[in-house]
Every structure is written in structure tokens, then in C-alpha cells.
Design an enzyme around this catalytic site. Structure first.
Site, PDB file in Angstrom:
ATOM      1  N   ASP A   1       0.825  -1.207   0.000  1.00  0.00           N
ATOM      2  CA  ASP A   1       0.000   0.000   0.000  1.00  0.00           C
ATOM      3  C   ASP A   1       0.863   1.263   0.000  1.00  0.00           C
ATOM      4  O   ASP A   1       0.565   2.233  -0.683  1.00  0.00           O
ATOM      5  CB  ASP A   1      -0.898   0.042   1.241  1.00  0.00           C
ATOM      6  CG  ASP A   1      -1.959  -1.034   1.179  1.00  0.00           C
ATOM      7  OD1 ASP A   1      -2.014  -1.741   0.149  1.00  0.00           O
ATOM      8  OD2 ASP A   1      -2.716  -1.173   2.157  1.00  0.00           O
TER       9      ASP A   1
ATOM     10  N   GLU B   1     -23.786 -18.265 -15.648  1.00  0.00           N
ATOM     11  CA  GLU B   1     -23.214 -17.217 -14.792  1.00  0.00           C
ATOM     12  C   GLU B   1     -24.008 -17.142 -13.496  1.00  0.00           C
ATOM     13  O   GLU B   1     -25.205 -17.434 -13.497  1.00  0.00           O
ATOM     14  CB  GLU B   1     -23.316 -15.843 -15.484  1.00  0.00           C
ATOM     15  CG  GLU B   1     -22.522 -15.754 -16.764  1.00  0.00           C
ATOM     16  CD  GLU B   1     -22.811 -14.466 -17.548  1.00  0.00           C
ATOM     17  OE1 GLU B   1     -23.549 -13.590 -17.040  1.00  0.00           O
ATOM     18  OE2 GLU B   1     -22.303 -14.357 -18.665  1.00  0.00           O
TER      19      GLU B   1
ATOM     20  N   LYS C   1     -26.294 -15.351 -10.912  1.00  0.00           N
ATOM     21  CA  LYS C   1     -27.189 -14.188 -11.010  1.00  0.00           C
ATOM     22  C   LYS C   1     -26.919 -13.330  -9.782  1.00  0.00           C
ATOM     23  O   LYS C   1     -27.336 -13.650  -8.666  1.00  0.00           O
ATOM     24  CB  LYS C   1     -28.647 -14.630 -11.067  1.00  0.00           C
ATOM     25  CG  LYS C   1     -29.592 -13.459 -11.306  1.00  0.00           C
ATOM     26  CD  LYS C   1     -30.991 -13.958 -11.607  1.00  0.00           C
ATOM     27  CE  LYS C   1     -31.961 -12.850 -11.965  1.00  0.00           C
ATOM     28  NZ  LYS C   1     -31.975 -11.708 -11.102  1.00  0.00           N
TER      29      LYS C   1
ATOM     30  N   ASP D   1     -27.133 -10.493  -7.129  1.00  0.00           N
ATOM     31  CA  ASP D   1     -28.286  -9.759  -6.614  1.00  0.00           C
ATOM     32  C   ASP D   1     -27.896  -8.313  -6.337  1.00  0.00           C
ATOM     33  O   ASP D   1     -27.707  -7.895  -5.206  1.00  0.00           O
ATOM     34  CB  ASP D   1     -28.793 -10.443  -5.338  1.00  0.00           C
ATOM     35  CG  ASP D   1     -30.217 -10.027  -5.017  1.00  0.00           C
ATOM     36  OD1 ASP D   1     -30.821  -9.306  -5.846  1.00  0.00           O
ATOM     37  OD2 ASP D   1     -30.717 -10.406  -3.956  1.00  0.00           O
TER      38      ASP D   1
ATOM     39  N   TYR E   1     -21.014  -8.017 -17.660  1.00  0.00           N
ATOM     40  CA  TYR E   1     -21.429  -9.261 -18.298  1.00  0.00           C
ATOM     41  C   TYR E   1     -21.965  -9.120 -19.713  1.00  0.00           C
ATOM     42  O   TYR E   1     -22.374 -10.117 -20.299  1.00  0.00           O
ATOM     43  CB  TYR E   1     -22.415 -10.039 -17.431  1.00  0.00           C
ATOM     44  CG  TYR E   1     -23.635  -9.260 -16.970  1.00  0.00           C
ATOM     45  CD1 TYR E   1     -23.755  -8.889 -15.642  1.00  0.00           C
ATOM     46  CD2 TYR E   1     -24.651  -8.912 -17.847  1.00  0.00           C
ATOM     47  CE1 TYR E   1     -24.858  -8.187 -15.197  1.00  0.00           C
ATOM     48  CE2 TYR E   1     -25.754  -8.219 -17.419  1.00  0.00           C
ATOM     49  CZ  TYR E   1     -25.842  -7.854 -16.087  1.00  0.00           C
ATOM     50  OH  TYR E   1     -26.925  -7.147 -15.663  1.00  0.00           O
TER      51      TYR E   1
ATOM     52  N   LYS F   1     -33.795 -19.443 -10.649  1.00  0.00           N
ATOM     53  CA  LYS F   1     -33.589 -18.811  -9.341  1.00  0.00           C
ATOM     54  C   LYS F   1     -33.437 -19.834  -8.219  1.00  0.00           C
ATOM     55  O   LYS F   1     -33.840 -20.989  -8.349  1.00  0.00           O
ATOM     56  CB  LYS F   1     -34.772 -17.897  -9.026  1.00  0.00           C
ATOM     57  CG  LYS F   1     -34.995 -16.822 -10.108  1.00  0.00           C
ATOM     58  CD  LYS F   1     -34.666 -15.469  -9.630  1.00  0.00           C
ATOM     59  CE  LYS F   1     -35.895 -14.805  -9.085  1.00  0.00           C
ATOM     60  NZ  LYS F   1     -35.614 -13.430  -8.688  1.00  0.00           N
TER      61      LYS F   1
ATOM     62  N   CYS G   1     -29.121  -4.668  34.191  1.00  0.00           N
ATOM     63  CA  CYS G   1     -28.532  -5.743  33.385  1.00  0.00           C
ATOM     64  C   CYS G   1     -29.148  -7.091  33.761  1.00  0.00           C
ATOM     65  O   CYS G   1     -29.154  -7.450  34.935  1.00  0.00           O
ATOM     66  CB  CYS G   1     -27.021  -5.773  33.597  1.00  0.00           C
ATOM     67  SG  CYS G   1     -26.227  -7.167  32.792  1.00  0.00           S
TER      68      CYS G   1
ATOM     69  N   CYS H   1     -26.164  -9.120  35.626  1.00  0.00           N
ATOM     70  CA  CYS H   1     -25.535  -8.763  36.898  1.00  0.00           C
ATOM     71  C   CYS H   1     -26.340  -7.736  37.693  1.00  0.00           C
ATOM     72  O   CYS H   1     -25.962  -7.408  38.820  1.00  0.00           O
ATOM     73  CB  CYS H   1     -24.121  -8.240  36.670  1.00  0.00           C
ATOM     74  SG  CYS H   1     -24.101  -6.650  35.828  1.00  0.00           S
TER      75      CYS H   1
ATOM     76  N   CYS I   1     -24.290  -2.258  29.624  1.00  0.00           N
ATOM     77  CA  CYS I   1     -23.940  -2.602  31.004  1.00  0.00           C
ATOM     78  C   CYS I   1     -22.463  -2.289  31.148  1.00  0.00           C
ATOM     79  O   CYS I   1     -21.628  -2.884  30.466  1.00  0.00           O
ATOM     80  CB  CYS I   1     -24.191  -4.085  31.265  1.00  0.00           C
ATOM     81  SG  CYS I   1     -23.417  -4.637  32.804  1.00  0.00           S
TER      82      CYS I   1
ATOM     83  N   CYS J   1     -19.489  -8.363  35.318  1.00  0.00           N
ATOM     84  CA  CYS J   1     -20.746  -8.924  34.817  1.00  0.00           C
ATOM     85  C   CYS J   1     -20.491 -10.333  34.274  1.00  0.00           C
ATOM     86  O   CYS J   1     -19.724 -10.494  33.330  1.00  0.00           O
ATOM     87  CB  CYS J   1     -21.292  -8.007  33.725  1.00  0.00           C
ATOM     88  SG  CYS J   1     -22.714  -8.680  32.869  1.00  0.00           S
TER      89      CYS J   1
HETATM   90  S1  IVH Z   1     -28.135 -10.755 -18.268  1.00  0.00           S
HETATM   91  C1  IVH Z   1     -30.560  -9.323 -21.681  1.00  0.00           C
HETATM   92  N1  IVH Z   1     -26.525 -11.727 -16.441  1.00  0.00           N
HETATM   93  O1  IVH Z   1     -30.759  -9.865 -13.279  1.00  0.00           O
HETATM   94  C2  IVH Z   1     -29.843  -9.949 -20.560  1.00  0.00           C
HETATM   95  N2  IVH Z   1     -28.324 -10.357 -15.723  1.00  0.00           N
HETATM   96  O2  IVH Z   1     -33.711 -10.315 -13.716  1.00  0.00           O
HETATM   97  C3  IVH Z   1     -29.977  -9.148 -19.371  1.00  0.00           C
HETATM   98  N3  IVH Z   1     -28.399  -9.985 -13.308  1.00  0.00           N
HETATM   99  O3  IVH Z   1     -31.657  -6.828 -14.781  1.00  0.00           O
HETATM  100  C4  IVH Z   1     -29.414  -9.594 -18.130  1.00  0.00           C
HETATM  101  N4  IVH Z   1     -26.623 -11.177 -12.815  1.00  0.00           N
HETATM  102  O4  IVH Z   1     -29.677  -6.818 -13.163  1.00  0.00           O
HETATM  103  C5  IVH Z   1     -27.612 -10.968 -16.671  1.00  0.00           C
HETATM  104  N5  IVH Z   1     -25.016 -12.652 -14.941  1.00  0.00           N
HETATM  105  C6  IVH Z   1     -26.085 -11.880 -15.176  1.00  0.00           C
HETATM  106  C7  IVH Z   1     -26.794 -11.241 -14.142  1.00  0.00           C
HETATM  107  C8  IVH Z   1     -27.915 -10.484 -14.458  1.00  0.00           C
HETATM  108  C9  IVH Z   1     -27.596 -10.422 -12.339  1.00  0.00           C
HETATM  109  C10 IVH Z   1     -29.592  -9.146 -13.085  1.00  0.00           C
HETATM  110  C11 IVH Z   1     -29.676  -7.945 -14.000  1.00  0.00           C
HETATM  111  C12 IVH Z   1     -31.016  -8.068 -14.656  1.00  0.00           C
HETATM  112  C13 IVH Z   1     -31.750  -8.980 -13.757  1.00  0.00           C
HETATM  113  C14 IVH Z   1     -32.820  -9.702 -14.541  1.00  0.00           C
END
Ligand code: IVH
Length: 698
Positions: free
Chosen positions: A34, A119, A121, A123, A233, A331, A425, A428, A441, A447
Site C-alpha cells: 500500500d 453465470e 445471477k 443480486d 457481463y 432462481k 442488566c 448482573c 452494562c 458482569c
Molecule cells: S443478463 C438481456 N446476467 O438480473 C440480458 N443479468 O432479472 C440481461 N443480473 O436486470 C441480463 N446477474 O440486473 C444478466 N449474470 C447476469 C446477471 C444479471 C444479475 C440481473 C440484471 C437483470 C436482472 C434480470
């Protein structure tokens, strides 16, 4: 040595800093310490200060948070940002796969290979980033898919977003719109929430909301203070360089895997858990694997995304108004469930903080049975207005402690009175005190509920690191009465250990055998020789984590100097603000703690000096360097200050003690005058060092 052309040096520094940013934030594999990175950055900043005309929009120094905005501009996306068709049932995934194969066959692709790319998904929230001539021009949230909010100033503060793309195997298109997911890692989410709760503000319900709330901040400084992360992506739209009109090398990619490779080549972070698949079985295996490993990931995922790899096949399949026909999200089961709170009980933590805990009717959430959830502090209980008997929605995120998200309204149910924090508390009986939104406390080792936890913390890896003193043995020592206060640990004898016995609920007994007693005593003996930083951390001073403990130790050098420091002196340590300074002062001022520290240091614990600075003659002094010095390099000058306990900082403020100015000193000299900070040339700087008893050899 003749000084280099400043424009060349600035360009060199920028490239070098970008390379290290990429190694650190994208590859997670830094090559330099760093301090060395900071030195490069400081040098670039100094150069740009001296030659403001050299500053470019994509310079790493420009990744700073700008001024707050009144509102976000609306930005039209380069191409519609579609969403995904999704379901959590396996049957639905099978139908998607069949539908897709049939559509390809009908379009004349019969017998053609079908490759998927899988990939995680993520969140988080979707973002469009536009690079023009390789430089980040703008960024927008998804919005309604056609237009989003321009959050460019905020996105510029995200360290994993390059401000300029690197041109490697595939040339950078002059116009490039990419799609990414912005996330907040679970550990960072917890830290953000902890801060908010401490400030008496409402915490975020989950990492996704926290990321969204952070990105949609009108004040970029707030965004910059929370470490958002990003994964790229897709290419939304691009104008490819004329040379490579045809698909393949140089031109537009032919497959999604090539797209991902191109993104990575330009310095954009792609997810490392991406994998190709040929069959539905492989897709299901990936879903199972990621689902099982979900709790161990550093970020939240809510499923997997399945995408057709071949971009020609994608064109054939086309899109509906809202989603592409070539992609699908499978999902995971949700991590939220509804249950009922049976009781709310106050629980005493190691540091004495009383946490209201909701005891709930057990419910399975994502494969784990949940029966307890934290309600943080009395203000959170009031804000959520949860009472005993209420129906609530509960969630589990990563390995975060389960949370009560909200209370569900039930008509006609008689509710009990709001929950109240007890006045004394529960462990104690000491009268509790309010510290901000927390109830505490202050009886410390007096305690019982705090004793074992405090002892265990004192022995933990980052503190005295006493092997064999985990939670079980800590409880054994405390409950048997052998350890009533921390110093007692060092007075325990082998006979004492052999005598203690503890009967567990299942009827078995716990105690020490001859060998385990010897081992523990040897570990205690060894740990008695320790470093100030470990000792400080082990004391469990409120808010003092291992990093602050290290900074305090390095700054003050001795426990005596630290104990003598007032709040102002404490705040000279980087990372110690007024609140923490007050806590540290209050800790040492409490006679109960003072006695513990004195007894510990009275022939029980020996503190070694910090390995960091050799001396502390410059402790607390802040230096700013500007311009080139005649004989010392910037690195040498910096080392001289830091090795003697001083700090080198980048910008001048009224807290700066000295500005050391050389040739070509820039705006910092004016800043120094403005704040009345004394300026020194190299000679005066060396004289100052000698005056502090620091020997300086030429
Ligand atoms: S592809 C046309 N890849 O999921 C293709 N989406 O429910 C569009 N998301 O709005 C999305 N990981 O925000 C894609 N590996 C991934 C993703 C991903 C998360 C989200 C994205 C999208 C939502 C759809």
C-alpha cells in the site's frame, strides 16, 4: 539526475497506477505494498498540482467524489436494457431448454451444437456504462429499460470501474456501451449497516438495497465512502473499428465467451464463476453447486443465468418486448419467510451492549432453521414496531445473522404494549446506561455475561493469541471462579486447572487432563510477552478493532503515552474520530479498567515495542511535501518522517504541522499560507529532524 519531462512522467505514473488498480481491484492480486502505491499516487498528485494543465479526466486522481447534485439527469440507453425471464422450478427450466432447441431447429439450425454460458445471477442492480474513445463518458441505472438515471459521478468513485479501458488483444471500440451489475459485498454491507445503526439511522434491509441506495445518492462523497463493487457481463452496443468488420479477431465477438474475454481484456471485471455447458444436466449441476455454496460466497446471488453462447443463434431467437428468448434465470428458493415472534429478550454481548433478540417460531429459510433474529437496539425495535406475538417477515443474507425485515399487519389481533429495554442488566443487575441508540452494562468483568466473552476475546488470534483458550475453556475458567478479572489468567496454576470440573447439560464432564493443562499454561506463558497493539485490541475497548489498535500502538509507542493522551491527541491518529477518541478516553478513565490494566502490567504481561517506527520523536506531526527537494528523494523524505512516528499526508489543511516545499512547489504553498502552516525548505526540514534528535546522514 535531470528531472524528467513532467508530461511524460505523469503519463507513466497514470499507466502504472492503473495497472496496480487493475491488479488490486479486478484480479485481487496486488504486486506492491500500500505504501508504495500511495507514493506513486502522491507523486502524480504533486505533479498535477504543479502543472494543472496536465490533469486529464481519466487520471486516477480524478476518481474523487464531486459536489452533491440536485437531481440525476435522464439518460437514454444505447440499446434497451432487457430483463430476464425467470422461475425457480426445475420444470420451467426444462421447458425453456426444449422451447429453445425447437426454435433453433425451426430456424434451420437443426443439428447445430448448442452451447450455454452459465453465470451467477448477482443480486445487485443493473448499470449501463458508456466508454467513448476508451474513456468513461457516462453511466446510468436501468430505469424503465429505455431511459435511466445518470449516476456518472457516483460510478466514477467505484474503484473496480476503470476510467479508461486498456487496449490489449482486441482494440477498444471508439464507442462502447457495456452492461454490469453493481453490488455491495456482504462484509461491506454489514459494515455500512453497523455504521448506520450506530448513528441511530435505519439500516438497509439487504445488500441489494444498500447498493441501490448508495448508487442513487445525490452526494457522491457518500457513495465513495461505501465500497461498491461491479461485475461486467455484456456489450449493449458498440461501434467496432473499421478494420474488424467481420466477426472474430479484432471485430465484434462471435460468441458470449468471446465477449467476456474481450471485456476482461479491456480491464473490465467479469465473474470468475462463469462456465460453459452443453446439456441440461450440466446446467442443473451448476445450479446445485452454486446453491450449496451460496452461503460461502462473499456476495449475494439469487440464482444462475443461462445464456446462449453463439451470437448468431441469439439473433435468430430474438427478443420479446421485455426479455431475450436466448437467456433465462433459474432462481434459488427465496431467503425470506414469514413467522411469528414468541418473545423478545435482552442479550448481553461481550462488550456489555444489550441487544434485543427476537425468539421466533422456528422456520426454514434456504435450508437453515431460523429461530432467533437480532433487533439491533431499542431504536430499531421502536422503528419496526415489533412486539411479542407479531407476525414478521424474516430474511437471511449470506451468513449474516437473520434479520426481521418488517411486521405484517393482522387485523383484529390485540397486541401487547411496546417492548421496553430493562433498566438493569439481566446478568448482573447493574443499572444500564444509554450510549447513543445502544444500551450498555458498564460493569465489564464484574458482569458474568461479559466475563467469558471478554476472556475469549483477550485470548483470540489477533489479541494475545493463546492457543487452547477458546469459548469452552474461557467459560470453564470463568465459571469455576479461577478467572474473576483478566489479570487472574496469569496467576492460574496447574493444580488449579486440574481441579476445575464442569458438568454439561448432557451429563458429561469437562475439565483439564494433565497434558492439556500443561499446554494451556505454556500458551499463557508464551503469550505474556506480547505487542502493544495486540494488548490494546485484547482489552476490548469499545470500537477499537485490530486495525485501530495497530495505529494507536504505532502512533503512541507506549501504553503510558496512550493513557496520557487527551481526546485531541487521540484524534491525531488516522481513523480515530471524536466518538472513538471519547470512548478510548472513557475506557482508561474508568477506575475498574485502570485497575485491570495496572494489574496486567504488574509482572504479568510484558509489552514489546512496536516493530513499526523506530522512534516516536515526530509522533503526531503531519507533514505535506510539495515540489522536488534538492538532495532527498520524496521516498527518502517520507521514510524519515514515518520511521520516526510522523505522518505524511497529501493535502494541506489547518491540521498540517509542516509543509516541506522544494523546487516547483505548486498550489500547496499557497494553501500553507492560507492556513498559517509553517513551510520549510529541505535544509530547515533536516534541521527540524536533528532538533528532534533524529540523526540524518546525507
Ligand atoms: S443478463 C438481456 N446476467 O438480473 C440480458 N443479468 O432479472 C440481461 N443480473 O436486470 C441480463 N446477474 O440486473 C444478466 N449474470 C447476469 C446477471 C444479471 C444479475 C440481473 C440484471 C437483470 C436482472 C434480470
Amino acid at each position: 539526475m535531470a528531472r524528467k519531462d513532467p508530461a511524460r512522467r505523469a503519463a507513466e505514473l497514470r499507466d502504472e497506477i492503473r495497472r496496480h488498480d487493475h491488479l488490486y481491484y479486478v484480479n485481487d492480486a496486488p504486486e506492491i505494498a500500500d505504501e508504495a502505491y500511495d507514493a506513486l499516487f502522491a507523486e502524480l498528485r504533486a505533479l498535477e498540482d504543479q502543472h494543472p494543465d496536465l490533469v486529464t479526466a481519466d487520471s486516477p486522481t480524478q476518481r474523487v467524489a464531486g459536489a452533491p447534485l440536485d437531481s440525476f439527469p435522464t439518460i437514454e440507453h444505447a440499446a434497451p436494457m432487457l430483463s430476464l425471464e425467470s422461475d425457480k422450478e426445475e420444470e420451467a427450466l426444462r421447458r425453456f431448454d426444449q422451447r429453445l432447441r425447437k426454435a433453433l431447429a425451426q430456424a434451420g439450425h437443426e443439428g447445430e451444437e448448442l452451447t450455454y454460458v452459465l453465470e451467477p445471477k448477482l443480486d445487485g442492480l443493473s448499470l449501463e456504462l458508456v466508454y467513448e474513445e476508451g474513456v468513461l463518458a457516462r453511466a446510468a441505472t436501468r430505469g424503465d429499460g429505455v431511459r435511466g438515471e445518470g449516476v456518472t459521478a457516483n460510478v466514477r468513485t467505484i474503484a473496480a470501474v476503470p476510467l479508461r479501458l486498456s487496449a490489449t488483444a482486441r482494440p477498444v471500440p471508439p464507442f462502447l456501451a457495456v452492461r454490469a451489475e453493481v453490488i455491495l459485498r456482504i462484509a461491506d454491507f454489514e459494515a455500512v449497516n453497523e455504521r448506520l445503526i450506530e448513528e441511530g439511522k435505519a439500516p438497509f434491509a439487504n445488500p441489494r438495497n444498500a447498493a441501490a441506495g448508495t448508487l442513487r445518492q445525490l452526494d457522491p462523497r457518500i457513495t465513495a465512502s461505501r465500497p461498491l463493487d461491479v461485475y461486467f457481463y455484456d456489450v449493449l452496443a458498440a461501434r467496432w473499428p473499421p478494420a474488424g468488420r467481420s466477426r472474430g479477431k479484432g471485430g465484434p465477438p462471435a460468441t458470449h465467451q468471446e465477449t467476456l474475454a474481450a471485456l476482461a481484456g479491456w480491464g473490465l471485471k467479469v465473474n470468475e464463476r462463469t462456465r460453459p455447458a452443453r446439456t441440461l444436466e450440466e446446467v442443473l449441476a451448476y445450479h446445485r453447486e452454486l446453491g450449496e455454496g451460496r452461503d460461502d460466497l462473499p456476495y449475494e446471488i439469487d440464482g444462475i443465468v443461462i445464456k446462449v453462447d453463439d451470437l448468431r443463434q441469439r439473433e435468430e431467437l430474438g427478443t420479446t418486448a421485455r426479455h431475450p428468448r436466448w437467456a433465462y434465470a433459474h432462481k434459488f428458493p427465496p431467503r425470506k419467510e414469514v413467522t411469528r415472534i414468541e418473545r423478545i429478550v435482552p442479550s448481553v454481548g461481550r462488550s456489555g451492549v444489550i441487544t434485543p433478540v427476537a425468539l421466533m417460531r422456528p422456520v426454514e429459510i434456504g435450508g437453515v432453521t431460523v429461530a432467533r433474529a437480532t433487533l439491533h437496539n431499542r431504536e430499531e425495535v421502536a422503528r419496526k414496531d415489533v412486539r411479542e406475538g407479531d407476525r414478521v417477515r424474516v430474511q437471511r443474507a449470506g451468513d449474516v445473522i437473520p434479520q426481521v425485515i418488517e411486521r405484517l399487519e393482522e387485523e383484529g389481533r390485540e397486541r401487547p404494549a411496546p417492548w421496553r429495554m430493562p433498566e438493569t442488566c439481566p446478568s448482573c443487575g447493574t443499572r444500564l446506561v444509554e450510549r447513543g441508540p445502544y444500551t450498555v452494562c458498564e460493569n465489564g468483568f464484574g458482569c458474568p455475561a461479559q466475563r467469558a466473552g471478554r476472556l475469549q476475546h483477550f485470548a483470540s488470534r489477533l489479541a494475545l493469541d493463546i492457543a487452547g483458550l477458546g469459548s469452552e475453556n474461557a467459560e470453564l475458567l470463568v465459571e469455576s471462579g479461577l478467572v474473576r478479572a483478566l489479570p487472574d489468567l496469569f496467576d492460574v496454576t496447574k493444580d488449579d486447572l486440574l481441579r476445575v470440573k464442569r458438568r454439561l447439560a448432557d451429563g458429561t464432564q469437562r475439565g483439564f487432563a494433565d497434558k492439556s493443562a500443561d499446554n494451556l499454561l505454556a500458551a499463557i506463558h508464551k503469550a505474556a510477552d506480547t505487542e502493544l497493539a495486540r494488548f490494546l485490541y485484547g482489552l476490548g475497548i469499545p470500537e477499537v478493532g485490530d486495525k485501530v489498535a495497530r495505529d494507536l500502538a504505532r502512533h503512541f509507542g507506549t501504553i503510558a503515552a496512550l493513557r496520557a493522551a487527551d481526546e485531541e491527541k487521540l484524534q491525531e491518529v488516522a481513523g480515530v474520530g471524536p466518538r472513538m477518541a471519547e470512548q478510548i478516553r472513557a475506557f482508561f478513565a474508568d477506575p475498574r479498567n485502570a485497575e485491570v490494566v495496572e494489574r496486567l502490567l504488574d509482572r504479568r504481561v510484558r509489552l514489546r515495542r512496536e516493530a513499526g517506527p523506530v522512534t516516536a520523536q515526530l509522533a503526531g506531526l503531519k507533514f505535506v511535501f510539495t515540489g522536488g527537494l534538492p538532495t532527498l528523494s520524496r521516498e527518502q523524505a517520507k521514510k524519515l518522517v514515518e520511521a520516526n512516528g510522523g505522518h505524511v499526508v497529501g493535502s494541506v489543511s489547518k491540521a498540517t504541522d509542516y509543509v516541506v516545499a522544494g523546487e516547483d512547489a505548486g498550489s500547496k504553498l499557497a494553501e500553507a499560507k492560507k492556513h498559517g502552516v509553517p513551510t520549510l525548505d529541505e535544509e530547515a526540514f533536516l534541521k527540524l529532524l536533528r532538533k528532534h534528535g533524529i540523526s540524518v546522514t546525507a
